[in-house]
Design a protein around this motif. Sequence first.
Motif, PDB file in Angstrom:
ATOM      1  N   HIS A  44       0.838  -1.201   0.000  1.00 31.44           N
ATOM      2  CA  HIS A  44       0.000   0.000   0.000  1.00 31.44           C
ATOM      3  C   HIS A  44       0.876   1.255   0.000  1.00 31.44           C
ATOM      4  O   HIS A  44       1.003   1.937   1.020  1.00 31.44           O
ATOM      5  CB  HIS A  44      -0.927   0.008   1.224  1.00 31.44           C
ATOM      6  N   PRO A  45       1.449   1.598  -1.144  1.00 27.56           N
ATOM      7  CA  PRO A  45       2.340   2.770  -1.209  1.00 27.56           C
ATOM      8  C   PRO A  45       1.655   4.081  -0.802  1.00 27.56           C
ATOM      9  O   PRO A  45       2.314   5.019  -0.377  1.00 27.56           O
ATOM     10  CB  PRO A  45       2.778   2.823  -2.669  1.00 27.56           C
ATOM     11  N   SER A  46       0.335   4.129  -0.898  1.00 28.49           N
ATOM     12  CA  SER A  46      -0.389   5.355  -0.527  1.00 28.49           C
ATOM     13  C   SER A  46      -0.268   5.661   0.973  1.00 28.49           C
ATOM     14  O   SER A  46      -0.531   6.788   1.392  1.00 28.49           O
ATOM     15  CB  SER A  46      -1.865   5.231  -0.911  1.00 28.49           C
ATOM     16  N   LEU A  47       0.162   4.692   1.768  1.00 25.65           N
ATOM     17  CA  LEU A  47       0.300   4.883   3.216  1.00 25.65           C
ATOM     18  C   LEU A  47       1.679   5.408   3.618  1.00 25.65           C
ATOM     19  O   LEU A  47       1.951   5.595   4.807  1.00 25.65           O
ATOM     20  CB  LEU A  47       0.040   3.554   3.953  1.00 25.65           C
ATOM     21  N   ALA A  48       2.538   5.656   2.641  1.00 22.77           N
ATOM     22  CA  ALA A  48       3.927   6.031   2.936  1.00 22.77           C
ATOM     23  C   ALA A  48       4.027   7.261   3.829  1.00 22.77           C
ATOM     24  O   ALA A  48       4.824   7.285   4.767  1.00 22.77           O
ATOM     25  CB  ALA A  48       4.706   6.252   1.638  1.00 22.77           C
ATOM     26  N   GLY A  49       3.241   8.279   3.564  1.00 21.18           N
ATOM     27  CA  GLY A  49       3.310   9.495   4.369  1.00 21.18           C
ATOM     28  C   GLY A  49       2.995   9.249   5.833  1.00 21.18           C
ATOM     29  O   GLY A  49       3.572   9.877   6.715  1.00 21.18           O
ATOM     30  N   ARG A  50       2.108   8.333   6.077  1.00 18.25           N
ATOM     31  CA  ARG A  50       1.700   8.015   7.447  1.00 18.25           C
ATOM     32  C   ARG A  50       2.653   7.036   8.138  1.00 18.25           C
ATOM     33  O   ARG A  50       2.911   7.150   9.329  1.00 18.25           O
ATOM     34  CB  ARG A  50       0.289   7.421   7.408  1.00 18.25           C
ATOM     35  N   ALA A  74      -4.774  -3.325   6.912  1.00 15.96           N
ATOM     36  CA  ALA A  74      -3.318  -3.485   7.003  1.00 15.96           C
ATOM     37  C   ALA A  74      -2.754  -2.615   8.124  1.00 15.96           C
ATOM     38  O   ALA A  74      -1.904  -3.061   8.904  1.00 15.96           O
ATOM     39  CB  ALA A  74      -2.665  -3.131   5.664  1.00 15.96           C
ATOM     40  N   VAL A  75      -3.247  -1.389   8.221  1.00 17.76           N
ATOM     41  CA  VAL A  75      -2.792  -0.482   9.282  1.00 17.76           C
ATOM     42  C   VAL A  75      -3.259  -1.000  10.640  1.00 17.76           C
ATOM     43  O   VAL A  75      -2.510  -0.952  11.628  1.00 17.76           O
ATOM     44  CB  VAL A  75      -3.279   0.964   9.022  1.00 17.76           C
ATOM     45  N   ARG A  76      -4.475  -1.511  10.699  1.00 23.60           N
ATOM     46  CA  ARG A  76      -5.006  -2.071  11.948  1.00 23.60           C
ATOM     47  C   ARG A  76      -4.140  -3.249  12.421  1.00 23.60           C
ATOM     48  O   ARG A  76      -3.816  -3.357  13.606  1.00 23.60           O
ATOM     49  CB  ARG A  76      -6.451  -2.508  11.735  1.00 23.60           C
ATOM     50  N   ALA A  77      -3.730  -4.110  11.488  1.00 19.11           N
ATOM     51  CA  ALA A  77      -2.874  -5.252  11.840  1.00 19.11           C
ATOM     52  C   ALA A  77      -1.491  -4.770  12.301  1.00 19.11           C
ATOM     53  O   ALA A  77      -0.901  -5.342  13.226  1.00 19.11           O
ATOM     54  CB  ALA A  77      -2.737  -6.189  10.647  1.00 19.11           C
ATOM     55  N   LEU A  78      -0.991  -3.729  11.682  1.00 21.58           N
ATOM     56  CA  LEU A  78       0.289  -3.151  12.083  1.00 21.58           C
ATOM     57  C   LEU A  78       0.190  -2.558  13.497  1.00 21.58           C
ATOM     58  O   LEU A  78       1.092  -2.728  14.321  1.00 21.58           O
ATOM     59  CB  LEU A  78       0.701  -2.083  11.075  1.00 21.58           C
ATOM     60  N   ALA A  79      -0.923  -1.901  13.779  1.00 22.90           N
ATOM     61  CA  ALA A  79      -1.148  -1.348  15.126  1.00 22.90           C
ATOM     62  C   ALA A  79      -1.186  -2.467  16.159  1.00 22.90           C
ATOM     63  O   ALA A  79      -0.616  -2.340  17.254  1.00 22.90           O
ATOM     64  CB  ALA A  79      -2.448  -0.548  15.161  1.00 22.90           C
ATOM     65  N   GLU A  80      -1.828  -3.568  15.811  1.00 24.89           N
ATOM     66  CA  GLU A  80      -1.891  -4.705  16.741  1.00 24.89           C
ATOM     67  C   GLU A  80      -0.505  -5.295  16.974  1.00 24.89           C
ATOM     68  O   GLU A  80      -0.165  -5.669  18.097  1.00 24.89           O
ATOM     69  CB  GLU A  80      -2.853  -5.776  16.197  1.00 24.89           C
ATOM     70  N   ALA A  81       0.305  -5.370  15.929  1.00 28.16           N
ATOM     71  CA  ALA A  81       1.675  -5.883  16.085  1.00 28.16           C
ATOM     72  C   ALA A  81       2.483  -4.957  16.991  1.00 28.16           C
ATOM     73  O   ALA A  81       3.239  -5.426  17.855  1.00 28.16           O
ATOM     74  CB  ALA A  81       2.343  -6.017  14.720  1.00 28.16           C
ATOM     75  N   HIS A 110       3.047   4.381  18.872  1.00 31.55           N
ATOM     76  CA  HIS A 110       2.836   4.011  17.464  1.00 31.55           C
ATOM     77  C   HIS A 110       1.478   3.338  17.300  1.00 31.55           C
ATOM     78  O   HIS A 110       0.742   3.640  16.350  1.00 31.55           O
ATOM     79  CB  HIS A 110       3.927   3.065  16.979  1.00 31.55           C
ATOM     80  N   ALA A 111       1.159   2.407  18.200  1.00 31.72           N
ATOM     81  CA  ALA A 111      -0.128   1.708  18.121  1.00 31.72           C
ATOM     82  C   ALA A 111      -1.271   2.706  18.203  1.00 31.72           C
ATOM     83  O   ALA A 111      -2.243   2.614  17.445  1.00 31.72           O
ATOM     84  CB  ALA A 111      -0.234   0.670  19.239  1.00 31.72           C
ATOM     85  N   TYR A 112      -1.145   3.665  19.097  1.00 35.83           N
ATOM     86  CA  TYR A 112      -2.182   4.697  19.218  1.00 35.83           C
ATOM     87  C   TYR A 112      -2.299   5.490  17.921  1.00 35.83           C
ATOM     88  O   TYR A 112      -3.403   5.723  17.412  1.00 35.83           O
ATOM     89  CB  TYR A 112      -1.868   5.627  20.386  1.00 35.83           C
ATOM     90  N   LEU A 113      -1.175   5.942  17.382  1.00 34.57           N
ATOM     91  CA  LEU A 113      -1.202   6.744  16.153  1.00 34.57           C
ATOM     92  C   LEU A 113      -1.765   5.954  14.979  1.00 34.57           C
ATOM     93  O   LEU A 113      -2.429   6.519  14.100  1.00 34.57           O
ATOM     94  CB  LEU A 113       0.202   7.250  15.823  1.00 34.57           C
ATOM     95  N   LEU A 114      -1.500   4.651  14.962  1.00 34.19           N
ATOM     96  CA  LEU A 114      -1.999   3.827  13.863  1.00 34.19           C
ATOM     97  C   LEU A 114      -3.501   3.561  13.994  1.00 34.19           C
ATOM     98  O   LEU A 114      -4.165   3.295  12.980  1.00 34.19           O
ATOM     99  CB  LEU A 114      -1.225   2.509  13.803  1.00 34.19           C
ATOM    100  N   THR A 115      -4.041   3.602  15.189  1.00 31.10           N
ATOM    101  CA  THR A 115      -5.472   3.352  15.360  1.00 31.10           C
ATOM    102  C   THR A 115      -6.285   4.640  15.274  1.00 31.10           C
ATOM    103  O   THR A 115      -7.505   4.581  15.133  1.00 31.10           O
ATOM    104  CB  THR A 115      -5.773   2.668  16.718  1.00 31.10           C
ATOM    105  N   GLU A 116      -5.603   5.777  15.352  1.00 32.27           N
ATOM    106  CA  GLU A 116      -6.278   7.056  15.217  1.00 32.27           C
ATOM    107  C   GLU A 116      -6.656   7.275  13.750  1.00 32.27           C
ATOM    108  O   GLU A 116      -5.819   7.067  12.865  1.00 32.27           O
ATOM    109  CB  GLU A 116      -5.314   8.159  15.690  1.00 32.27           C
ATOM    110  N   PRO A 117      -7.904   7.675  13.488  1.00 30.08           N
ATOM    111  CA  PRO A 117      -8.265   7.949  12.084  1.00 30.08           C
ATOM    112  C   PRO A 117      -7.320   8.997  11.499  1.00 30.08           C
ATOM    113  O   PRO A 117      -6.933   9.942  12.164  1.00 30.08           O
ATOM    114  CB  PRO A 117      -9.681   8.482  12.175  1.00 30.08           C
TER     115      PRO A 117
END
Length: 177
Positions: free
Chosen positions: A75-81, A126-133, A166-173
């Motif tokens: 998901h290259p569109s997520l690079a900025g985040r 994908a971001v949700r799974a990354l936050a869980e990791a 990081h987990a918090y930032l990844l779960t934040e919309p």
Amino acid sequence: MPSYLTAPRSRPGPRRRSLLTGAAGVASAALLAGCTDSAGSDADERASVARRLRAAAAEDSRKLLGRYDAVLAAHPSLAGRLRPLRAEVKQHADAFAAARSPRSTAPSAAAAPSASPSVAPDPKDAVRALAEAERELADRRGKALLDAPAEEGRLLASVAAAGAAHAYLLTEPEGEK
């Protein structure tokens, strides 16, 4: 005139000075008794525990880094985040690897190829799974603090806190940052 002179009070039992002198003697004896060959083996054991802890933490950070890379590739569109968080995870892996004892001559596992983790086709998943990791690793590191030597404990605490952030930032919309 009445005399107000009274006899000095004498407390029963040992005086403060003799107690302090005795305590100092006991402490000195304990220190001398601890200066045996077992002290060296205890230090070696602590160093060994520290090396194993740092090696495991470095490997965990490298695996998490691989997850970031897999999500970014899918998901290259997520690079900025994700790139700033990925950069911090890389720093964590480097910190654990650099902090290992110079006596360790084992080859680094960083060069060993590993299977790329699976990535959800939907970017949000994908971001949700990354936050869980991130959250799971931060929790494990928090538990490892209980048995970690002081220096490793401080590093683990810092990295665990960063992982929780990081987990918090990844779960934040994304729009609410």
